[in-house]
Design an enzyme around this catalytic site. Structure first.
Site, PDB file in Angstrom:
ATOM      1  N   ARG A  83      -1.486  -0.457  -7.440  1.00 18.75           N
ATOM      2  CA  ARG A  83      -1.535   0.500  -8.764  1.00 18.75           C
ATOM      3  C   ARG A  83      -0.070   1.072  -8.522  1.00 18.75           C
ATOM      4  NH1 ARG A  83      -2.934   5.577  -6.093  1.00 18.75           N
ATOM      5  NH2 ARG A  83      -3.318   4.878  -4.245  1.00 18.75           N
ATOM      6  N   TYR A  88     -15.273  -0.204   9.058  1.00 15.09           N
ATOM      7  CA  TYR A  88     -13.927   0.124   8.999  1.00 15.09           C
ATOM      8  C   TYR A  88     -13.617   0.003  10.394  1.00 15.09           C
ATOM      9  CZ  TYR A  88      -9.616   2.965   8.786  1.00 15.09           C
ATOM     10  OH  TYR A  88      -8.351   3.296   9.030  1.00 15.09           O
ATOM     11  N   LYS A 108     -10.850  -2.407  11.823  1.00 17.45           N
ATOM     12  CA  LYS A 108      -9.549  -2.047  12.926  1.00 17.45           C
ATOM     13  C   LYS A 108      -9.677  -2.967  14.206  1.00 17.45           C
ATOM     14  CE  LYS A 108      -7.230  -0.041   9.806  1.00 17.45           C
ATOM     15  NZ  LYS A 108      -6.034  -0.598   9.252  1.00 17.45           N
ATOM     16  N   GLY A 114       0.973  -1.414   0.033  1.00 19.70           N
ATOM     17  CA  GLY A 114      -0.153   0.067  -0.107  1.00 19.70           C
ATOM     18  C   GLY A 114       0.926   1.188   0.012  1.00 19.70           C
ATOM     19  N   GLY A 132      -0.406   5.021  -1.284  1.00 21.01           N
ATOM     20  CA  GLY A 132      -1.503   5.668  -0.644  1.00 21.01           C
ATOM     21  C   GLY A 132      -1.086   7.118   0.174  1.00 21.01           C
ATOM     22  N   GLN A 133      -1.956   7.333   1.004  1.00 23.56           N
ATOM     23  CA  GLN A 133      -1.646   8.747   1.376  1.00 23.56           C
ATOM     24  C   GLN A 133      -0.295   8.917   2.434  1.00 23.56           C
ATOM     25  OE1 GLN A 133      -4.164  10.157   4.470  1.00 23.56           O
ATOM     26  NE2 GLN A 133      -3.492  12.430   4.613  1.00 23.56           N
TER      27      GLN A 133
HETATM   28  N1  SER Z   1      -8.592   8.747   8.669  1.00 18.49           N
HETATM   29  C1  SER Z   1      -9.450   7.631   8.772  1.00 18.49           C
HETATM   30  C2  SER Z   1     -10.830   7.704   8.037  1.00 18.49           C
HETATM   31  O1  SER Z   1     -11.242   8.889   8.212  1.00 18.49           O
HETATM   32  C3  SER Z   1      -9.578   7.050  10.116  1.00 18.49           C
HETATM   33  O2  SER Z   1      -8.663   6.143  10.367  1.00 18.49           O
HETATM   34  O3  SER Z   1     -11.454   6.834   7.652  1.00 18.49           O
END
Ligand code: SER
Length: 313
Positions: free
Chosen positions: A37, A143, A147, A9, A12-13
């Site tokens: 990608r 999400y 986690k 990854g 990504g950011q």
């Molecule tokens: N920054 C993330 C989100 O907004 C939180 O881990 O999904």
């Protein structure tokens, strides 16, 4: 000499900046970037890159064997807002990628793992202010559930199989190099782009929505410091609370107005408001401070200064 590292990854950011910082510290050839990608030129041209699907165990194992990888940073994930739209895809990506990496470590093919958790592990029943390291955790987002489960599995793999896995609960991360995607805290990045482009921003979170946030440089330093700490100092094997600042959208607006006096903000909260409302507004990170010496450096005004100066270029 540092043994080879794999970042999954990497485009990504967080992955982009983590890869570049690790290459700076340990040497370009020792840090293998991978993602589903291709990324930007700086990342692609500065060291090895592999196209890699984080849910494919055999493919990760191939890369690990080929480069004799010792440490894996697993940064691939589907974030909170997108995960609400694709619950099963989010669960599959977020969990299977973690199991793949934990199992490689369990089998002795790699010796250390970094896996990021999030403030999303907390839920509406968690104490909102100064949220403790150990507290009620009843996440209400897809999400957050992934986690929270991931944290339990990390701790389990450490206790049961001795896997050296390390983790922090990132707050919302603010950076100018790579855009975030699909998160609830993304407004705190978009607002700087729009301030420079249009002088105004319509925020998808409401006024008064206070959330824990952090400038990327602090997040990267925390990550690498944690990974470089001697194993016996890491007392928490689920994931460490990590904090630097907390603010609501209007406070970012005020901070921007110190540089762009005419900047205006308006509010049009959407489905992400409910996600934000379920998360803490500030975090107690005393365990990270005590165990491995964490200390933040960037406050909101310094973050604003960095964001506006760099985005202007
Ligand atoms: N920054 C993330 C989100 O907004 C939180 O881990 O999904």
């Amino acid at each position: 000499m540092h043994r080879p590292i794999l970042i999954i990854g990497a485009c990504g950011q967080i992955g982009t900046e983590l890869t570049m910082e690790l290459r700076e510290r340990y040497g370009n050839e020792r840090v293998v970037a991978s993602d589903i990608r291709e990324g930007g030129d700086t990342l692609m041209d500065s060291g090895p890159f592999e196209l890699l699907d984080a849910t494919n165990y055999a493919a990760i194992e191939d890369v690990v064997m080929h480069y004799e990888i010792d440490e894996v940073y697993l940064m691939a994930a589907m974030l909170s807002a997108t995960a609400e739209k694709f619950p099963m895809r989010a669960w599959n990506l977020n969990m299977n990628s973690l199991f793949n990496v934990l199992n490689l470590a369990k089998e002795g093919k790699i010796s250390k793992v970094f896996w990021p958790s999030s403030i999303a592990v907390f839920g509406p029943n968690t104490p909102k202010e100064d949220t403790p390291q150990s507290t009620i955790m009843e996440p209400s987002t897809v999400y957050g559930i992934s986690k929270q489960s991931g944290e339990r599995w990390c701790e389990y793999y450490f206790k049961k199989y001795g896997v050296d896995v390390r983790s922090v609960r990132y707050p919302g991360l603010i950076s100018w190099k790579t855009m975030p995607g699909g998160g609830t805290t993304d407004y705190a990045v978009e607002i700087y782009h729009e301030a420079l482009k249009k002088g105004t921003y319509e925020c998808f979170l409401d006024k008064g929505t206070q959330l824990p946030m952090m400038y990327m440089d602090d997040a990267i330093r925390a990550t690498i410091d944690l990974m470089e700490s001697p194993s016996e100092k890491i007392k928490v094997r689920s994931s460490y609370n990590l904090a630097s600042m907390s603010f609501a959208p209007e406070e970012v607006a005020e901070s921007i107005q110190k540089h762009i006096p005419d900047f205006t903000i308006s509010y049009a909260p959407d489905f992400r408001q409910q996600i934000a409302d379920s998360w803490p507004s500030s975090i107690n990170d005393s365990a990270a401070k005590k165990d491995w010496g964490w200390m933040p450096r960037f406050d909101l005004d310094l973050t604003t200064h960095e964001m506006l100066t760099n985005l202007k270029k």
